[in-house]
Design an enzyme around this catalytic site. Structure first.
Site, PDB file in Angstrom:
ATOM      1  N   GLN A  83      -9.140  -3.653   8.190  1.00  0.00           N
ATOM      2  CA  GLN A  83      -8.310  -3.307   9.174  1.00  0.00           C
ATOM      3  C   GLN A  83      -8.617  -2.051   9.762  1.00  0.00           C
ATOM      4  O   GLN A  83      -8.024  -1.096  10.580  1.00  0.00           O
ATOM      5  CB  GLN A  83      -6.989  -2.896   8.671  1.00  0.00           C
ATOM      6  CG  GLN A  83      -6.188  -4.090   8.147  1.00  0.00           C
ATOM      7  CD  GLN A  83      -4.903  -3.871   7.634  1.00  0.00           C
ATOM      8  OE1 GLN A  83      -3.985  -3.483   8.408  1.00  0.00           O
ATOM      9  NE2 GLN A  83      -4.736  -4.285   6.451  1.00  0.00           N
ATOM     10  N   ASP A 143      -4.606   8.160   3.200  1.00  0.00           N
ATOM     11  CA  ASP A 143      -4.019   6.890   3.733  1.00  0.00           C
ATOM     12  C   ASP A 143      -4.955   6.565   4.731  1.00  0.00           C
ATOM     13  O   ASP A 143      -5.756   7.335   5.687  1.00  0.00           O
ATOM     14  CB  ASP A 143      -2.582   7.003   4.453  1.00  0.00           C
ATOM     15  CG  ASP A 143      -2.090   5.738   4.757  1.00  0.00           C
ATOM     16  OD1 ASP A 143      -2.629   4.644   4.048  1.00  0.00           O
ATOM     17  OD2 ASP A 143      -0.890   5.665   5.205  1.00  0.00           O
ATOM     18  N   GLU A 144      -5.179   5.196   5.004  1.00  0.00           N
ATOM     19  CA  GLU A 144      -6.078   4.679   5.970  1.00  0.00           C
ATOM     20  C   GLU A 144      -7.445   5.079   6.137  1.00  0.00           C
ATOM     21  O   GLU A 144      -7.965   5.538   7.082  1.00  0.00           O
ATOM     22  CB  GLU A 144      -5.424   4.861   7.339  1.00  0.00           C
ATOM     23  CG  GLU A 144      -3.888   4.374   7.369  1.00  0.00           C
ATOM     24  CD  GLU A 144      -3.823   2.910   7.984  1.00  0.00           C
ATOM     25  OE1 GLU A 144      -4.638   2.340   7.631  1.00  0.00           O
ATOM     26  OE2 GLU A 144      -2.511   2.571   8.122  1.00  0.00           O
ATOM     27  N   ARG A 148       0.682  -9.048  10.874  1.00  0.00           N
ATOM     28  CA  ARG A 148       1.832  -8.056  11.078  1.00  0.00           C
ATOM     29  C   ARG A 148       2.915  -9.160  11.016  1.00  0.00           C
ATOM     30  O   ARG A 148       4.115  -8.609  10.897  1.00  0.00           O
ATOM     31  CB  ARG A 148       1.835  -7.714  12.705  1.00  0.00           C
ATOM     32  CG  ARG A 148       0.984  -6.625  13.191  1.00  0.00           C
ATOM     33  CD  ARG A 148       0.765  -5.557  11.984  1.00  0.00           C
ATOM     34  NE  ARG A 148      -0.337  -5.737  11.073  1.00  0.00           N
ATOM     35  CZ  ARG A 148      -0.497  -5.294   9.954  1.00  0.00           C
ATOM     36  NH1 ARG A 148       0.428  -4.419   9.543  1.00  0.00           N
ATOM     37  NH2 ARG A 148      -1.466  -5.448   9.092  1.00  0.00           N
ATOM     38  N   LYS A 203       0.820  -1.078   0.188  1.00  0.00           N
ATOM     39  CA  LYS A 203       0.061   0.025   0.124  1.00  0.00           C
ATOM     40  C   LYS A 203       0.806   1.271   0.147  1.00  0.00           C
ATOM     41  O   LYS A 203       0.722   2.241  -0.763  1.00  0.00           O
ATOM     42  CB  LYS A 203      -0.892  -0.100   1.081  1.00  0.00           C
ATOM     43  CG  LYS A 203      -1.736   1.065   1.618  1.00  0.00           C
ATOM     44  CD  LYS A 203      -2.184   1.075   2.803  1.00  0.00           C
ATOM     45  CE  LYS A 203      -1.133   1.402   3.846  1.00  0.00           C
ATOM     46  NZ  LYS A 203      -1.791   1.723   5.168  1.00  0.00           N
ATOM     47  N   THR A 204       1.819   1.367   0.865  1.00  0.00           N
ATOM     48  CA  THR A 204       2.703   2.670   0.936  1.00  0.00           C
ATOM     49  C   THR A 204       3.518   2.638  -0.040  1.00  0.00           C
ATOM     50  O   THR A 204       3.533   3.861  -0.812  1.00  0.00           O
ATOM     51  CB  THR A 204       3.604   2.296   2.226  1.00  0.00           C
ATOM     52  OG1 THR A 204       2.628   1.939   3.195  1.00  0.00           O
ATOM     53  CG2 THR A 204       4.091   3.719   2.331  1.00  0.00           C
TER      54      THR A 204
END
Length: 785
Positions: A256, A225-226, A614, A33-34
DNA sequence: TGATCTATAATTTTT
DNA sequence: TTATAGATCA
C-alpha cells in the site's frame, strides 16, 4: 479495560504483547492494523508504562484522532490524553515551537502551506530574473520539496552530479540557486514550510545532543503508522529518536505504498530489519474486511508487481458477489450510472448513503459524480477540495494575525498590506521589497522606518497608518486572548464589514466563513488549557501553526450519512460496504504522468490494490469510453489493470457482450438501471443509441488516443453565426417574453428570469438548440424586440 | 492606483 | 472547462 486481548487472533496478540525491542508489523489491508496498534499502546500502559513516554506518529490527523479515541475506549479513563499521538508534522511542529530559537527561528515561526511556499518561490524567481515559463513555481517547488525530503541541502544539491545533469537536461540549471535563495528567504521570513518541519527537527536533533537526549528519554516507546510511506527525513528522525531504547514499532504494508511522489521510499520498510538487531517481525495476513472475491482479486493484481515483501492475504469471510466492470460512453454517463446504482442499491438492499464511496484517481473526476448525485438528490461529501483555511477570506484575516505574531512573515504582509484597499499599491510594494533587499532588512522594517526612505507624502502617511494599526494589534496581544484580538482585527480593518456589505450569495458565504473562523478561535481559546499537568500553548501563534496543518478532511464529519467522494490516496485506511472505483482508463489510471518507469507503474498498481481493498461487500469498477479533458473530448482504452483481474471473479457483461445485457445486472436485478440509462432521457439523444452501440465490445486496440469523430449528441450545439451588428444589450433590460440573440445558441425567447441581482439567470428557448439556462453575468445577449 | 477585460495555460496523488 | 495573469482603461 478488562480483556482487551480478547478478540485478537494469534498473530495480532503476538504483536500486542511484544513490549521491548524493535517490532515490525507487516499488516495487509483490512487485517486489523489500527486495532493492533491501539491495543498495543493500551497494553503498554496497562503494564505500567507512563503515557508521557509513548510517541505514536501517523500521517493524517484523522488517523491520530481515531487512535486516540480507540485507546480511550479501551482504557476507559482519560490517561490517553497524555499520549503524544499526532502526525509527523504536528508533533514536530509542537516540539519546534519550544526549540526553534536554537536554529535561529523565532519560536512563533510561521508555517507556510504549499500556496505560501510557491509564492515565495515565485518572488525568488522574479528577483533572480528567471523566466517563470520555464521555471514554473510549482515545478521548482516540487523539486525543492523532494530535495528536502531526501535530506539534500542546497549545497549538496548544487554539487551532486546527477541532480545537476537532470536539471541541465530539463533546461533548468538555476534550480540549485533558487533552492538556496528560497531557504534563505523562508529563514528571513521566520517561516518553515511543511518539509522544514521534518528537516529542521532533524537538524535540531543532529546539532544539539542535549535536545536529542531529552527527547530520547521522553519517548521511550515509539510507534509509526504507515511506515511504508515514510521518507528519508522521517526515517532518520525515527532512527535518532529510537536509538537509545530501540523500542520502535513500525506498522506498514509495502503493497500500500502510494506516496513515493512525496519522497516516501519503500526501502525504509525493507531496511528495517537491518537497522536493528533482533527485530521481531509479525505478519498480519488475515483480512477481516472484504469478501473472498475481493481479496482474491486484490492478490491477483498485486502479484504483477516485482518489488514486494511476500505475503498472501486471506479471509474467512463469505465469498461474496462478483466484481462488476461497467463501461459507459462518457464521463457524464459514468456519473449517472454510479448515482443511479447507488439509488437502486439503497432501495434494494437498504444501504444508507454513508456505505457508498466513489473513489477516483484525480480530483478533476469528481465533477460528473457531483452533478449526477445532486440531480438524484443523494447527499454526498466531497473530500479534497480547498480546505476551509485555504479560502481567500480566511487567508486574508489569518494574514493579519500572522503578521501580528511574526512581523517577518513577508507573505502575510504582502497579502494584506493593501487589503482592504488603503492606497499602498503595487508600485509602493515593489519599492518596499527593493529597499528591503538592498538594506538587508525585512519588509516590515522598511515600513517602520519609511519616513527615512523618501516615500511620497501620501504614500508615507498610508504606510504609517498601517504600521500604527498593526502595532496596536500586536500590543493588544500581550493582554488579551487570541479570540479578542482576532475579533478586533476583523472589525478594525473593516474586513468583516466589507464582507458583510457584499450581499451576493458568495459574499454571504464568505461572511459566514469569517464568523466560523472567529468561532473556531473562540472555541480553541476556551477549551481546557492544560491536560493532566501539561500546559497547552494557547497563544495566537500556536493556533495559527495548528490550523496550517489541518487539511480539508479534518473538519468534515466522517459519520455523516452521505456518499463519500475522494481520491484513492485520500481513501487509504478507510473502508466502505460499496465502492465504486471510477475512471479505470489508460492515461488516467494508470495516470499518464506515472507510466514512464517500472517503479511508477507499480505504484499505480498498488494504488489499484488500495482501491480494491477498500470495499467490504460490493465493488464496481467503471470506465468511460470518452471523457472531457481541458474542455475537449478524449478517448481512452480501458485500464490495463482491468485485465489483471481474475476472469472468474468479475462480471464484465457490461464491458464485453452487449447481448447478455438483460441478465447481467447483479442481485437479480431486472436491469432497470440500464433501462433508465438508455431511455430515461438523461440528456438529449441518448436513447437513439442501441445497446450494442452503447455497451458493445471495447474498441479495437489503438496505440494513440484519438478524438472521437462526431461529437456526442449531448454536447451538440447547432452553431450560430452572430449577426454582423451583434452587440450585447444591458442585462438589466432583459425581460420575459423578449426575443433575443445569443452569440452561440442563436435566436430564442426569454421564458423566465431567476436569481438575485448579482447572479441573474435567464431560461431561454432557442429556436435551434432548445431550452438553456443562461447566466446573464457571463453570456452576451442582444435584445431584438 | 484600481477595476475590468482578454488571453492563456493547465490537471496526479498531499502533510 | 476554469483559473489566473497580463493588458487596458477609467
Amino acid at each position: 479495560m478488562q480483556d482487551y486481548l480478547a478478540g485478537l487472533n494469534e498473530r495480532q496478540k503476538e504483536a500486542v504483547l511484544h513490549i521491548n525491542g524493535p517490532l515490525m508489523i507487516i499488516a495487509g489491508a483490512g487485517s486489523g492494523k489500527t486495532k493492533v496498534l491501539t491495543t498495543r499502546i493500551a497494553h503498554l500502559m496497562a503494564k505500567g508504562i507512563d503515557a508521557f513516554n509513548i510517541l505514536a506518529l501517523t500521517f493524517t490527523n484523522k488517523a491520530a484522532r481515531e487512535m486516540k479515541e480507540r485507546i480511550e475506549r479501551i482504557l476507559g479513563n482519560n490517561e490517553a490524553r497524555n499520549l503524544y499521538i499526532g502526525t509527523f508534522h504536528s508533533v514536530f511542529a509542537r516540539i519546534l515551537r519550544s526549540e526553534a530559537h536554537r536554529l535561529g527561528y523565532p519560536n512563533s515561526f510561521t508555517i507556510y502551506d504549499t500556496d505560501d511556499a510557491k509564492s515565495v518561490v515565485k518572488t525568488v524567481l522574479n528577483e533572480m530574473q528567471l523566466d517563470d515559463k520555464l521555471y514554473k513555481p510549482a515545478t521548482v517547488y516540487n523539486r525543492i520539496s523532494s530535495a528536502k525530503n531526501a535530506l539534500v541541502s542546497p549545497m549538496e544539491y548544487a554539487t551532486d552530479y546527477h541532480i545537476q545533469q537532470e536539471d541541465l537536461r530539463a533546461n533548468r540549471p538555476a534550480i540549485a540557486k533558487v533552492y538556496d535563495a528560497y531557504c534563505k528567504r523562508c529563514f528571513k521570513n521566520g517561516a518553515m514550510d511543511f518539509d522544514d518541519l521534518l528537516l529542521k527537527f532533524y537538524e535540531l536533533l543532529k546539532t544539539f545532543p542535549e535536545v536529542l537526549s531529552k527527547y530520547q528519554h521522553k519517548f521511550r516507546y515509539i510507534m509509526i503508522d504507515e511506515y511504508q510511506d515514510t521518507n528519508p527525513a522521517q526515517y532518520e528522525i525515527v532512527k535518532l529518536l529510537g536509538a537509545m531504547h530501540e523500542n520502535v514499532c513500525v506498522v506498514g504494508d509495502d503493497a500500500q505504498s502510494i506516496y513515493s511522489f512525496r519522497g516516501a521510499t519503500i526501502q525504509n520498510i525493507l531496511q528495517f530489519q537491518k537497522d536493528y538487531d533482533d527485530v521481531k517481525v509479525v505478519k498480519l495476513e488475515q483480512n477481516y474486511r472484504s469478501t473472498q472475491t475481493i481479496i482474491h482479486a486484490a492478490n491477483e493484481v498485486i502479484r504483477n508487481n516485482k518489488a514486494q515483501i511476500p505475503k498472501v492475504l486471506f479471509t474467512e469471510n463469505a465469498s461474496g458477489e462478483k466484481i462488476r466492470i461497467v463501461r459507459t460512453m462518457t464521463d457524464n454517463d459514468e456519473g449517472k450510472f454510479v448515482a443511479d446504482t447507488i439509488q437502486e442499491q439503497k432501495l434494494r438492499n437498504h444501504f444508507s448513503n454513508k456505505e457508498f464511496a466513489i473513489l477516483y484517481r484525480t480530483n478533476a473526476q469528481s465533477r460528473a459524480f457531483e452533478e449526477a448525485l445532486r440531480r438524484m438528490n443523494i447527499p454526498y461529501t466531497m473530500y479534497g477540495g480547498v480546505s476551509f483555511y485555504q479560502r481567500k477570506e480566511i487567508k486574508d484575516l489569518v494574514g493579519y494575525l500572522r503578521l501580528i505574531v511574526n512581523s517577518r512573515d513577508e507573505e502575510a504582509l504582502k497579502r494584506i498590506i493593501n487589503y482592504p484597499v488603503r492606497g499602498i499599491g503595487k508600485t509602493t510594494i515593489d519599492r518596499v521589497l527593493l529597499l528591503a533587499n538592498t538594506h538587508q532588512i525585512t519588509m516590515w522594517e522598511v515600513l517602520e522606518k519609511a519616513d527615512q526612505l523618501g516615500f511620497r507624502a501620501g504614500t508615507l502617511s498610508a504606510i504609517q497608518d498601517f504600521v500604527i494599526m498593526i502595532k496596536s494589534f500586536s500590543s493588544m496581544l500581550q493582554k488579551q486572548n487570541a479570540y479578542d484580538v482576532a475579533f478586533h482585527v476583523g472589525k478594525q480593518t473593516n474586513l468583516v464589514k466589507e464582507l458583510f456589505n457584499d450581499k451576493s450569495t458568495e459574499g454571504l458565504q464568505r461572511y459566514e466563513n469569517i464568523q466560523e473562523l472567529l468561532n473556531s478561535i473562540k472555541e480553541w481559546v476556551e477549551s481546557p488549557d492544560n491536560e493532566e499537568g501539561e500546559v497547552i500553548d494557547k497563544t495566537l501563534g500556536a493556533y495559527l501553526q495548528q490550523i496550517t496543518l489541518l487539511t480539508d478532511s479534518d473538519n468534515k464529519d466522517p459519520d455523516a450519512d452521505t456518499v463519500k467522494l475522494m481520491t484513492i490516496h485520500a481513501a487509504k485506511g478507510l473502508e466502505f460496504a460499496c465502492v465504486f472505483a471510477a475512471g479505470l482508463e489508460e492515461q488516467l489510471f494508470p495516470n499518464a504522468m506515472a507510466i514512464n518507469t517500472r517503479e511508477e507503474l507499480e505504484e499505480e498498481r498498488r494504488l489499484f490494490y488500495v482501491v480494491v481493498t477498500r470495499a467490504k461487500n460490493k465493488l464496481w469498477i467503471t470506465y468511460a469510453n470518452t471523457r472531457y479533458k481541458f474542455g475537449s473530448l478524449v478517448q481512452n482504452e480501458p485500464s490495463r489493470f482491468i485485465e489483471e483481474l481474475p476472469k472468474d471473479h468479475i462480471d464484465n457483461t457490461y464491458a464485453g457482450g452487449g447481448t447478455k445485457m438483460q441478465s447481467s445486472f447483479g442481485f437479480g436485478s431486472t436491469g432497470s438501471v440500464y433501462e433508465r440509462m438508455n431511455g430515461g432521457g438523461w440528456s438529449s439523444g441518448k436513447s437513439a443509441l442501441s445497446a450494442e452501440k452503447k455497451y458493445g465490445p471495447p474498441p479495437a486496440k489503438k496505440t494513440t488516443p484519438e478524438y472521437l469523430g462526431p461529437k456526442p449528441e449531448a454536447k451538440k450545439v447547432v452553431e450560430h453565426t452572430p449577426s454582423v451588428d451583434f452587440q450585447a444589450s444591458d442585462i438589466n433590460d432583459i425581460a420575459v417574453g423578449q426575443k433575443v440573440e445569443h452569440q452561440k445558441f442563436g435566436f430564442g425567447e426569454v421564458l423566465k428570469l431567476e436569481g438575485n441581482q448579482h447572479n441573474r439567470m435567464a431560461i431561454i428557448r432557442f429556436d435551434a438548440n432548445g431550452e438553456k439556462k443562461i447566466l446573464l453575468n457571463y453570456a452576451r445577449l442582444k435584445i431584438l424586440s
